[in-house]
Scaffold this motif. Structure first.
Motif, PDB file in Angstrom:
ATOM      1  N   MET B   1       0.760  -1.260   0.001  1.00 28.74           N
ATOM      2  CA  MET B   1       0.173  -0.059   0.110  1.00 28.74           C
ATOM      3  C   MET B   1       1.103   1.368   0.105  1.00 28.74           C
ATOM      4  O   MET B   1       1.641   1.632   1.084  1.00 28.74           O
ATOM      5  N   GLU B   3       1.333   5.746  -0.590  1.00 29.42           N
ATOM      6  CA  GLU B   3       0.630   6.699   0.190  1.00 29.42           C
ATOM      7  C   GLU B   3      -0.846   7.122  -0.385  1.00 29.42           C
ATOM      8  O   GLU B   3      -1.891   7.195   0.370  1.00 29.42           O
ATOM      9  N   ALA B   6      -3.249   4.552   0.780  1.00 29.52           N
ATOM     10  CA  ALA B   6      -3.514   4.603   2.310  1.00 29.52           C
ATOM     11  C   ALA B   6      -4.234   5.687   2.476  1.00 29.52           C
ATOM     12  O   ALA B   6      -5.368   5.775   3.313  1.00 29.52           O
ATOM     13  N   LEU B   7      -4.072   7.013   1.497  1.00 34.61           N
ATOM     14  CA  LEU B   7      -4.938   7.968   1.756  1.00 34.61           C
ATOM     15  C   LEU B   7      -6.593   7.741   1.301  1.00 34.61           C
ATOM     16  O   LEU B   7      -7.319   8.205   1.902  1.00 34.61           O
ATOM     17  N   ARG B   9      -7.852   4.918   1.827  1.00 37.17           N
ATOM     18  CA  ARG B   9      -8.652   4.110   3.013  1.00 37.17           C
ATOM     19  C   ARG B   9      -8.734   5.186   3.931  1.00 37.17           C
ATOM     20  O   ARG B   9      -9.998   5.034   4.698  1.00 37.17           O
ATOM     21  N   ILE B  10      -8.038   6.305   4.327  1.00 35.99           N
ATOM     22  CA  ILE B  10      -8.399   7.179   5.218  1.00 35.99           C
ATOM     23  C   ILE B  10      -9.831   7.903   4.589  1.00 35.99           C
ATOM     24  O   ILE B  10     -10.792   8.168   5.624  1.00 35.99           O
ATOM     25  N   LEU B  14     -13.021   8.399   6.601  1.00 36.95           N
ATOM     26  CA  LEU B  14     -13.096   9.634   7.317  1.00 36.95           C
ATOM     27  C   LEU B  14     -13.949  10.459   6.481  1.00 36.95           C
ATOM     28  O   LEU B  14     -13.263  10.777   5.517  1.00 36.95           O
ATOM     29  N   ASP B  16     -14.086  13.708   5.883  1.00 27.09           N
ATOM     30  CA  ASP B  16     -13.676  14.987   5.880  1.00 27.09           C
ATOM     31  C   ASP B  16     -12.197  14.831   5.113  1.00 27.09           C
ATOM     32  O   ASP B  16     -11.670  15.933   4.836  1.00 27.09           O
ATOM     33  N   ALA B  17     -11.901  13.753   4.995  1.00 26.73           N
ATOM     34  CA  ALA B  17     -10.467  13.718   4.284  1.00 26.73           C
ATOM     35  C   ALA B  17     -10.619  13.421   2.824  1.00 26.73           C
ATOM     36  O   ALA B  17     -11.734  13.210   2.301  1.00 26.73           O
ATOM     37  N   ALA B  22      -9.368  19.591   4.980  1.00 23.81           N
ATOM     38  CA  ALA B  22     -10.456  19.100   5.724  1.00 23.81           C
ATOM     39  C   ALA B  22     -11.445  20.169   6.006  1.00 23.81           C
ATOM     40  O   ALA B  22     -10.902  21.370   6.025  1.00 23.81           O
ATOM     41  N   THR B  31      -2.529  19.792   6.610  1.00 22.12           N
ATOM     42  CA  THR B  31      -1.000  19.608   7.542  1.00 22.12           C
ATOM     43  C   THR B  31      -0.167  18.751   6.619  1.00 22.12           C
ATOM     44  O   THR B  31      -0.725  17.836   5.929  1.00 22.12           O
ATOM     45  N   ASP B  32       0.890  19.165   6.565  1.00 22.98           N
ATOM     46  CA  ASP B  32       2.030  18.595   5.869  1.00 22.98           C
ATOM     47  C   ASP B  32       3.345  18.279   6.496  1.00 22.98           C
ATOM     48  O   ASP B  32       3.663  19.267   7.449  1.00 22.98           O
ATOM     49  N   MET B  33       4.037  17.377   6.106  1.00 21.30           N
ATOM     50  CA  MET B  33       5.300  17.210   6.725  1.00 21.30           C
ATOM     51  C   MET B  33       6.576  17.231   5.565  1.00 21.30           C
ATOM     52  O   MET B  33       6.197  16.593   4.574  1.00 21.30           O
ATOM     53  N   LEU B  34       7.430  17.792   5.715  1.00 18.17           N
ATOM     54  CA  LEU B  34       8.736  17.942   4.722  1.00 18.17           C
ATOM     55  C   LEU B  34       9.782  17.759   5.344  1.00 18.17           C
ATOM     56  O   LEU B  34      10.031  18.188   6.643  1.00 18.17           O
ATOM     57  N   GLY B 293       6.425  11.893   0.067  1.00 20.65           N
ATOM     58  CA  GLY B 293       6.851  10.748   0.936  1.00 20.65           C
ATOM     59  C   GLY B 293       7.848   9.751   0.155  1.00 20.65           C
ATOM     60  O   GLY B 293       8.876   9.032   1.001  1.00 20.65           O
TER      61      GLY B 293
END
Lengths: 297, 297
Positions: B1, B3, B6-7, B9-10, B14, B16-17, B22, B31-34, B293
């Motif tokens: 799986m 990203e 996986a997204l 599935r979220i 959910l 709102d995703a 959202a 939100t993001d991570m770099l 990612g």
């Protein structure tokens, strides 16, 4: 420059920083990063990690006296595993539901160690800041202190891991925070430990604080993992990460606040003039606790 | 799986995703991570990193057609250095100010590599989702594509680093997004590349898309770093991380939208029925682009 100094510099340059959450109109917003090495001892389940990480941000919203509305999280791991990811999401969803907020998703990333960054938002027209305490008021704390310290002892001993996880899944004090907005003059959470929290609140309000040591509610779980009164006191006041609320309430409002607060609210001391500093039973209370971002030695 | 799966599935679990941000009442949150290894090539200044990381979240707010109100960031580094930290904050503050939002602080952490997690919030009563496109409408894009791809070539060649940093500091299309709420039926940003974005928008709206290749606005900076038309096309459409807006607009509203949009808005194709898929000049457009990612190989 450590984190506290750096945060002071941010606070000095940004009018909205320096409290548990930033205030933007009627919205409060707060963000935190937690990761494997420093925040999740071996034995912590991903369900607990999701609960605890999102809970930490909800606790900051609670500390402003705001109604928590939503949370998001970035989930980053070395290798993506669907089962552990879903456990994390379940924990995140459950802790949000426990306080009436919605978990609304987030972002996925790949990282050198399991890392999560959580953000929560809330709404309030009357945020309670750290800066409103005045001499003569009472100092109070919700719930009990030391749950996380007790959990860590169990994780380190590799004993009763289910109980350790349970202790790690703290209840964010959102409802208590909302109730206390009507009474509290200053409020914050105890995520850096009671001692450091009291120093931060005293500094923000330019007051001193006198604590009555026997009044401080230490969680019974601490008794199971400590031998001496001194260890018990340290676990309850220095370790932190308990996410209880520390607040100041005028004497005249205390009885009503205790009646209305949905969890135990305990008076642990009094606000005094700044020149009397922060003390416990007449002795100075050192400004020691958990500095986020430090590794636990 | 990966990203995307996986997204999905979220998104399935959910409600709102699955959009750029959202929606919680009238608030949008993203939100993001770099981090260093995957997002900031050698030569990227910390000022650019602060601008770009916070800008990425502001772009998600823009993609909902919302007014960006505030952003926060977690800043984690291997060793804490005040000067680089302040440069990051300066970039974060400046990108917020460029779109009328406020940078309101965040959290500090220590990590195995430089990592930042950013969150932005915004307000809108009429969020534009990815799911509203209908056959017969036009497909448009703001600005030009390929700036980030061009920047990466310069970073990798260790040439003209100032220019590379400038290209990396994209303007979040908040004002354009707000203008387009009046006209667009579906919208998202191009952070995963134009090709992948079109596939995502088509899937969310259950439509197909026909793109006119000569109409796609490739940034002149791409010409400097590519030799063949095929390389130029790939840099403009697959690399992504350009943070332009991709949207669908009814034919009748197109002229007004172009007039009112504060940046160039270019018609690049048409929405068609789902069974015709996503194509460019009659050939299928592969669903390829930047998966966040992933490491850049």
């Amino acid at each position: 420059m450590d984190e506290r100094e750096a945060l002071s510099r941010i606070a000095a340059s940004l009018p909205d920083a320096g409290d548990d959450a930033a205030v933007v109109g009627s919205t409060v917003i707060t963000t935190d990063m937690l990761h494997d090495r420093t925040d999740f001892p071996a034995g912590t389940t991903r369900y607990t990690a999701g609960w605890r990480a999102v809970g930490a941000s909800l606790s900051d919203v609670a500390a402003m006296g705001a109604d928590a509305t939503a949370a998001v999280a970035v989930y980053a791991d070395v290798e993506f595993d669907p089962a552990t990811f879903e456990a994390f999401i379940d924990g995140a969803v459950d802790v949000c539901e426990s306080v009436g907020a919605r978990y609304v998703g987030g972002d996925l990333d790949q990282h050198t160690e399991f890392t999560t960054a959580t953000t929560a938002i809330g709404e309030t027209d009357a945020p309670v800041r750290r800066s409103g305490a005045r001499p003569g008021e009472t100092v109070c704390v919700t719930g009990t202190l030391g749950r996380s310290a007790a959990a860590l002892e169990l994780f380190e001993a590799e004993e009763r891991l289910e109980r350790a996880n349970e202790l790690f899944r703290f209840p964010p004090r959102v409802e208590a925070g909302r109730t206390l907005t009507a009474h509290a003059t200053a409020m914050m959470d105890s995520s850096d430990g009671l001692a450091r929290s009291l120093h931060q609140l005293a500094a923000a309000s330019d007051v001193g604080v006198e604590i009555d040591r026997p009044a401080v509610p230490i969680d019974p779980a601490v008794d199971d993992v400590t031998d001496t009164p001194e260890d018990r006191w340290r676990a309850g006041t220095r370790f932190g990460e308990d996410f209880e609320l520390v607040c100041t309430i005028p004497e005249t409002a205390l009885e009503t606040a205790i009646d209305r607060c949905p969890v135990d609210l305990t008076r642990i001391g009094s606000v005094v003039p700044a020149d009397r500093g922060v003390s416990v039973d007449g002795d100075p209370l050192p400004d020691r606790g958990y500095t986020h971002g430090d590794e636990r030695a």
